[in-house]
Design a protein around this motif. Sequence first.
Motif, PDB file in Angstrom:
ATOM      1  N   LYS A   3       0.837  -1.205   0.000  1.00  0.00           N
ATOM      2  CA  LYS A   3       0.000   0.000   0.000  1.00  0.00           C
ATOM      3  C   LYS A   3       0.872   1.254   0.000  1.00  0.00           C
ATOM      4  O   LYS A   3       0.569   2.231  -0.692  1.00  0.00           O
ATOM      5  CB  LYS A   3      -0.934   0.016   1.216  1.00  0.00           C
ATOM      6  CG  LYS A   3      -2.074  -0.965   1.101  1.00  0.00           C
ATOM      7  CD  LYS A   3      -2.994  -0.850   2.280  1.00  0.00           C
ATOM      8  CE  LYS A   3      -4.127  -1.856   2.156  1.00  0.00           C
ATOM      9  NZ  LYS A   3      -5.062  -1.758   3.264  1.00  0.00           N
ATOM     10  N   GLN A   4       1.944   1.198   0.753  1.00  0.00           N
ATOM     11  CA  GLN A   4       2.842   2.351   0.802  1.00  0.00           C
ATOM     12  C   GLN A   4       3.522   2.558  -0.560  1.00  0.00           C
ATOM     13  O   GLN A   4       3.636   3.681  -1.031  1.00  0.00           O
ATOM     14  CB  GLN A   4       3.893   2.169   1.890  1.00  0.00           C
ATOM     15  CG  GLN A   4       4.699   3.422   2.141  1.00  0.00           C
ATOM     16  CD  GLN A   4       5.625   3.277   3.328  1.00  0.00           C
ATOM     17  OE1 GLN A   4       5.800   2.201   3.881  1.00  0.00           O
ATOM     18  NE2 GLN A   4       6.219   4.389   3.721  1.00  0.00           N
ATOM     19  N   LEU A   5       3.924   1.480  -1.220  1.00  0.00           N
ATOM     20  CA  LEU A   5       4.523   1.575  -2.551  1.00  0.00           C
ATOM     21  C   LEU A   5       3.514   2.109  -3.565  1.00  0.00           C
ATOM     22  O   LEU A   5       3.860   2.911  -4.434  1.00  0.00           O
ATOM     23  CB  LEU A   5       5.064   0.225  -3.014  1.00  0.00           C
ATOM     24  CG  LEU A   5       6.397  -0.210  -2.407  1.00  0.00           C
ATOM     25  CD1 LEU A   5       6.760  -1.615  -2.874  1.00  0.00           C
ATOM     26  CD2 LEU A   5       7.495   0.769  -2.779  1.00  0.00           C
ATOM     27  N   ASP A   6       2.245   1.668  -3.459  1.00  0.00           N
ATOM     28  CA  ASP A   6       1.195   2.171  -4.348  1.00  0.00           C
ATOM     29  C   ASP A   6       1.008   3.680  -4.178  1.00  0.00           C
ATOM     30  O   ASP A   6       0.857   4.404  -5.158  1.00  0.00           O
ATOM     31  CB  ASP A   6      -0.136   1.460  -4.085  1.00  0.00           C
ATOM     32  CG  ASP A   6      -0.169   0.058  -4.668  1.00  0.00           C
ATOM     33  OD1 ASP A   6       0.698  -0.260  -5.517  1.00  0.00           O
ATOM     34  OD2 ASP A   6      -1.069  -0.709  -4.277  1.00  0.00           O
ATOM     35  N   ARG A   7       1.026   4.149  -2.918  1.00  0.00           N
ATOM     36  CA  ARG A   7       0.879   5.585  -2.655  1.00  0.00           C
ATOM     37  C   ARG A   7       2.055   6.363  -3.246  1.00  0.00           C
ATOM     38  O   ARG A   7       1.875   7.417  -3.842  1.00  0.00           O
ATOM     39  CB  ARG A   7       0.783   5.852  -1.154  1.00  0.00           C
ATOM     40  CG  ARG A   7      -0.619   5.736  -0.605  1.00  0.00           C
ATOM     41  CD  ARG A   7      -0.669   6.303   0.780  1.00  0.00           C
ATOM     42  NE  ARG A   7       0.268   5.557   1.625  1.00  0.00           N
ATOM     43  CZ  ARG A   7      -0.048   4.868   2.702  1.00  0.00           C
ATOM     44  NH1 ARG A   7      -1.285   4.857   3.126  1.00  0.00           N
ATOM     45  NH2 ARG A   7       0.855   4.216   3.387  1.00  0.00           N
ATOM     46  N   VAL A   8       3.257   5.838  -3.091  1.00  0.00           N
ATOM     47  CA  VAL A   8       4.451   6.484  -3.641  1.00  0.00           C
ATOM     48  C   VAL A   8       4.363   6.513  -5.164  1.00  0.00           C
ATOM     49  O   VAL A   8       4.647   7.533  -5.796  1.00  0.00           O
ATOM     50  CB  VAL A   8       5.737   5.775  -3.163  1.00  0.00           C
ATOM     51  CG1 VAL A   8       6.957   6.253  -3.941  1.00  0.00           C
ATOM     52  CG2 VAL A   8       5.933   5.973  -1.672  1.00  0.00           C
ATOM     53  N   ASP A   9       3.957   5.405  -5.776  1.00  0.00           N
ATOM     54  CA  ASP A   9       3.810   5.341  -7.234  1.00  0.00           C
ATOM     55  C   ASP A   9       2.757   6.336  -7.730  1.00  0.00           C
ATOM     56  O   ASP A   9       2.962   7.015  -8.740  1.00  0.00           O
ATOM     57  CB  ASP A   9       3.450   3.929  -7.688  1.00  0.00           C
ATOM     58  CG  ASP A   9       4.621   2.951  -7.586  1.00  0.00           C
ATOM     59  OD1 ASP A   9       5.771   3.411  -7.450  1.00  0.00           O
ATOM     60  OD2 ASP A   9       4.368   1.733  -7.646  1.00  0.00           O
ATOM     61  N   LYS A  10       1.621   6.414  -7.028  1.00  0.00           N
ATOM     62  CA  LYS A  10       0.570   7.347  -7.420  1.00  0.00           C
ATOM     63  C   LYS A  10       1.041   8.790  -7.274  1.00  0.00           C
ATOM     64  O   LYS A  10       0.769   9.634  -8.135  1.00  0.00           O
ATOM     65  CB  LYS A  10      -0.689   7.127  -6.587  1.00  0.00           C
ATOM     66  CG  LYS A  10      -1.446   5.880  -6.986  1.00  0.00           C
ATOM     67  CD  LYS A  10      -2.688   5.700  -6.146  1.00  0.00           C
ATOM     68  CE  LYS A  10      -3.397   4.408  -6.547  1.00  0.00           C
ATOM     69  NZ  LYS A  10      -4.564   4.151  -5.714  1.00  0.00           N
ATOM     70  N   LYS A  11       1.764   9.070  -6.189  1.00  0.00           N
ATOM     71  CA  LYS A  11       2.289  10.412  -5.967  1.00  0.00           C
ATOM     72  C   LYS A  11       3.286  10.773  -7.071  1.00  0.00           C
ATOM     73  O   LYS A  11       3.242  11.867  -7.633  1.00  0.00           O
ATOM     74  CB  LYS A  11       2.954  10.498  -4.586  1.00  0.00           C
ATOM     75  CG  LYS A  11       3.547  11.832  -4.253  1.00  0.00           C
ATOM     76  CD  LYS A  11       2.477  12.861  -4.019  1.00  0.00           C
ATOM     77  CE  LYS A  11       3.120  14.135  -3.503  1.00  0.00           C
ATOM     78  NZ  LYS A  11       2.191  15.211  -3.401  1.00  0.00           N
TER      79      LYS A  11
END
Length: 186
Positions: A3-11
């Motif tokens: 989830k943290q990687l997904d947030r970083v990717d989206k950002k």
Amino acid sequence: GDKQLDRVDKKQASLQEEARKDLAARELARRHMIPFVMRFMPTYKAGWVHHDICRRLERFVRRIEEGGAPRLILAMPPRGGKSLLASDFFPSWVLGKHPEWELISTSYAVTLPLGFSRKIRDRLRDPAYHAVFENTRIRDDSSAVEQWVLTRGGGYRAAGVGGGITGMGANIAIVDDPFKDDEEAQ
């Protein structure tokens, strides 16, 4: 983890999209006057006449670039926006595209072109302007309001009608309100 990687990717994707949009907006401002004006006046409401004025000014520049000696007269009632576009934003835009060009601006009294000179000079010093036209800079040793010179050799001179422009050349001469009033025009 995921989830943290997904947030970083989206950002990161969001930042990349913003960068693409800004790059496109800067390119539009380099090519066309209305986007250039709106970059500095985001609330500017351009009507059909303002779009028409800008198209005519853009065509005028193209004719100079092609080696011509065009003339353009903009005649419309007071407070219609012609001075804002032709005497204020147009020189800023032109000098961004052609920092080697010289411009002279004149009016019945020197106060009007001096006011434009201050606005244009300040705009050319603005980092937001440099984001659009990175090669246009005012020389440190030549920035008086009456006349200033760019690092690429072009510049701007403000004068009143009948003032000190005899013998001076320019790629573009702007005459805004050459007569004080109707009586003087007659």
